[in-house]
Design a protein around this motif. Structure first.
Motif, short mmCIF file in Angstrom:
data_model
loop_
_atom_site.label_atom_id
_atom_site.label_comp_id
_atom_site.label_asym_id
_atom_site.label_seq_id
_atom_site.Cartn_x
_atom_site.Cartn_y
_atom_site.Cartn_z
N UNK A 18 0.81 -1.21 0.00
CA UNK A 18 0.00 0.00 0.00
C UNK A 18 0.84 1.26 0.00
N UNK A 19 2.12 1.16 0.34
CA UNK A 19 2.99 2.33 0.31
C UNK A 19 3.22 2.82 -1.12
N UNK A 20 2.89 2.00 -2.11
CA UNK A 20 3.02 2.42 -3.51
C UNK A 20 1.92 3.39 -3.94
N UNK A 21 0.78 3.34 -3.28
CA UNK A 21 -0.37 4.17 -3.68
C UNK A 21 -0.05 5.66 -3.66
N UNK A 22 0.53 6.23 -2.59
CA UNK A 22 0.82 7.68 -2.62
C UNK A 22 1.82 8.05 -3.71
N UNK A 23 2.78 7.19 -3.96
CA UNK A 23 3.77 7.47 -5.01
C UNK A 23 3.10 7.53 -6.37
N UNK A 24 2.23 6.58 -6.65
CA UNK A 24 1.53 6.53 -7.93
C UNK A 24 0.61 7.73 -8.08
N UNK A 25 -0.08 8.10 -7.01
CA UNK A 25 -1.00 9.25 -7.06
C UNK A 25 -0.24 10.54 -7.34
N UNK A 26 0.89 10.73 -6.67
CA UNK A 26 1.68 11.95 -6.87
C UNK A 26 2.21 12.00 -8.30
N UNK A 27 2.68 10.88 -8.82
CA UNK A 27 3.18 10.85 -10.20
C UNK A 27 2.07 11.17 -11.19
N UNK A 28 0.88 10.64 -10.97
CA UNK A 28 -0.25 10.94 -11.85
C UNK A 28 -0.64 12.42 -11.78
N UNK A 29 -0.63 12.99 -10.58
CA UNK A 29 -0.97 14.40 -10.44
C UNK A 29 0.07 15.30 -11.10
N UNK A 30 1.34 14.97 -10.95
CA UNK A 30 2.38 15.77 -11.61
C UNK A 30 2.28 15.67 -13.12
N UNK A 31 1.98 14.48 -13.63
CA UNK A 31 1.80 14.32 -15.07
C UNK A 31 0.61 15.12 -15.58
N UNK A 32 -0.48 15.09 -14.83
CA UNK A 32 -1.67 15.86 -15.22
C UNK A 32 -1.38 17.36 -15.17
N UNK A 33 -0.63 17.80 -14.17
CA UNK A 33 -0.27 19.21 -14.07
C UNK A 33 0.56 19.66 -15.27
N UNK A 34 1.51 18.85 -15.66
CA UNK A 34 2.34 19.20 -16.81
C UNK A 34 1.53 19.23 -18.11
N UNK A 35 0.60 18.31 -18.26
CA UNK A 35 -0.19 18.25 -19.48
C UNK A 35 -1.16 19.44 -19.56
N UNK A 36 -1.85 19.74 -18.45
CA UNK A 36 -2.86 20.79 -18.48
C UNK A 36 -2.25 22.18 -18.47
N UNK A 37 -1.05 22.34 -17.94
CA UNK A 37 -0.44 23.66 -17.87
C UNK A 37 0.45 23.94 -19.08
#
Length: 50
Positions: A18-37
């Protein structure tokens, strides 16, 4: 794509990773931020972070 996330969740649940979940979420959010901005006025400030 949904099947991939289901398989990933099953992997984390069965192997107690379960420690992988926050890492994956942060990576997805950073990717979305780069795409939308990418086309906005905020882009120069975001790219200086990286």
């Amino acid at each position: 794509m949904g099947e991939f996330f289901k398989d990933l969740w099953d992997f984390m649940r069965v192997r107690k990773k379960f420690w992988l979940a926050p890492i994956i979420i942060v990576l997805l959010l950073l990717g979305a931020l780069l795409i939308f901005a990418q086309g906005s006025a905020v882009a120069p400030f975001i790219y200086t972070i990286f």
